[in-house]
Design a protein around this motif. Structure first.
Motif, PDB file in Angstrom:
ATOM      1  N   VAL A  79       0.864  -1.174   0.000  1.00 44.54           N
ATOM      2  CA  VAL A  79       0.000   0.000   0.000  1.00 44.54           C
ATOM      3  C   VAL A  79       0.903   1.226   0.000  1.00 44.54           C
ATOM      4  N   ALA A  80       0.618   2.172  -0.900  1.00 44.34           N
ATOM      5  CA  ALA A  80       1.452   3.369  -1.005  1.00 44.34           C
ATOM      6  C   ALA A  80       0.578   4.613  -1.042  1.00 44.34           C
ATOM      7  N   ALA A  81       1.155   5.743  -0.574  1.00 46.88           N
ATOM      8  CA  ALA A  81       0.443   7.015  -0.551  1.00 46.88           C
ATOM      9  C   ALA A  81       1.103   8.008  -1.489  1.00 46.88           C
ATOM     10  N   TYR A  82       0.282   8.811  -2.163  1.00 49.40           N
ATOM     11  CA  TYR A  82       0.781   9.774  -3.140  1.00 49.40           C
ATOM     12  C   TYR A  82       0.129  11.141  -2.900  1.00 49.40           C
ATOM     13  N   ASP A  83       0.947  12.176  -2.936  1.00 52.78           N
ATOM     14  CA  ASP A  83       0.472  13.543  -2.819  1.00 52.78           C
ATOM     15  C   ASP A  83       0.077  14.009  -4.218  1.00 52.78           C
ATOM     16  N   LEU A  84      -1.205  14.324  -4.426  1.00 54.02           N
ATOM     17  CA  LEU A  84      -1.712  14.707  -5.750  1.00 54.02           C
ATOM     18  C   LEU A  84      -1.789  16.225  -5.940  1.00 54.02           C
ATOM     19  N   THR A  85      -1.280  16.981  -4.983  1.00 53.10           N
ATOM     20  CA  THR A  85      -1.411  18.435  -5.040  1.00 53.10           C
ATOM     21  C   THR A  85      -0.934  19.008  -6.361  1.00 53.10           C
ATOM     22  N   ASN A  86       0.280  18.687  -6.762  1.00 51.45           N
ATOM     23  CA  ASN A  86       0.819  19.223  -8.014  1.00 51.45           C
ATOM     24  C   ASN A  86       0.164  18.597  -9.241  1.00 51.45           C
TER      25      ASN A  86
END
Length: 299
Positions: free
Chosen positions: A289-296
């Protein structure tokens, strides 16, 4: 039906070769070792917790091996086997302090405070409950990917919400969005007797059903992919995972589709923390399981 996993593995591998490179994102955290075929991730804001369902066996076997993990949003494992004794747990959503899980042919209620299973509702006629969505009035909607139905569960009883020609395609991802239920399909419905996933890959669509009239509309004319998870983007559009195409996509309110990220494996039913734009993606066949910052990515 037990060859579903094998079919999806082959399709995902073939699509990875066929589609080539795409945008990539670096995970802000990436966990391995505590998951066994993780299918769904869900962020529960009230407890500030992330829950992950692990099938831990054949996708439709009633083996009692399935479990739910509890994580913190920053990627710490609070309890690797927070709830055990499930069969093939998949979609996760909550109503108040109850976490609901789609588990083959029943929906299971878990008290978030204690981690105790409080109810099991048998869904009559279901064979492959996949995703799950909840409405503010407590109604639970769950997709049956082989039965070509969407069920509604309320007050411990199940009923068919839509089925057959009304569903249009093979159902998977669900999201209650205001007065409508959004459905993401895997692709064209399989022929009678065929296992899910045998049809043309990465050709699913997004539909919406009015919760009162059940009238169906199409959200975009573009083929979106083998849709698994669906989350709101906060601006009237949705984020979706294409589990077969190994992609994370953004579908705007106007129906425009763009790729936010290309993964090396199929990302399944993901969780989303809207306030920080963090997507938490379970990789079904990589036990991680991985987390990603989608802000950009969302600019």
């Amino acid at each position: 039906m037990r060859d579903v996993f094998g079919i999806l593995v082959v399709l995902c591998g073939a699509l990875a070769l066929a589609q080539g490179d795409g945008p990539t994102l670096t995970p802000i955290w990436d966990l391995k070792g505590d998951f066994a075929a993780p299918e769904s991730a869900y962020y529960h804001a009230a407890s500030n917790s992330v829950f992950v369902s692990s099938i831990n066996g054949q996708i439709l076997d009633k083996d009692g091996n399935g479990y739910i993990s509890r994580l913190s949003p920053d990627g710490k494992v609070v309890s690797a086997k927070w709830v055990t004794g499930l069969n093939g747990p998949k979609g996760l959503r909550s109503v108040g302090n109850t976490l609901w899980v789609a588990d083959i042919d029943e929906v299971v209620g878990i008290d978030i405070g204690s981690g105790k299973i409080t109810s099991r509702v048998k869904v009559d006629g279901a064979t492959f409950l996949n995703d799950l969505a909840t409405a503010p009035d407590g109604t639970i909607y769950t997709s049956d990917s082989s039965g070509l139905r969407i069920y509604a569960v309320k007050d411990g009883k199940s009923s068919v919400f839509v089925e057959g020609a009304d569903v249009v395609e093979q159902p998977n991802g669900l999201l209650v969005d205001g007065s409508r239920l959004i459905l993401g399909s895997i692709g064209p419905a399989p022929k009678p007797g065929a296992a899910p996933g045998r049809g043309p890959a990465a050709s699913g669509h997004l539909f919406a059903f009015d919760l009162k009239t059940k009238q169906r509309t199409t959200l975009t004319n573009e083929a979106v992919g083998g849709i698994d998870g669906i989350e709101p983007d906060g601006s009237g559009g949705v984020l979706v995972t294409d589990v077969l195409g190994q992609r994370l996509l953004h579908v705007t309110k106007a129906g425009q589709v763009r790729v936010l990220a290309k993964f090396s494996a199929g990302g399944a039913d993901f969780g989303y923390i809207g306030a920080t734009r963090i997507a938490i993606v379970p990789f079904l066949f990589e036990n991680r399981v991985a987390a990603y910052d989608l802000t950009n990515a969302l600019k």
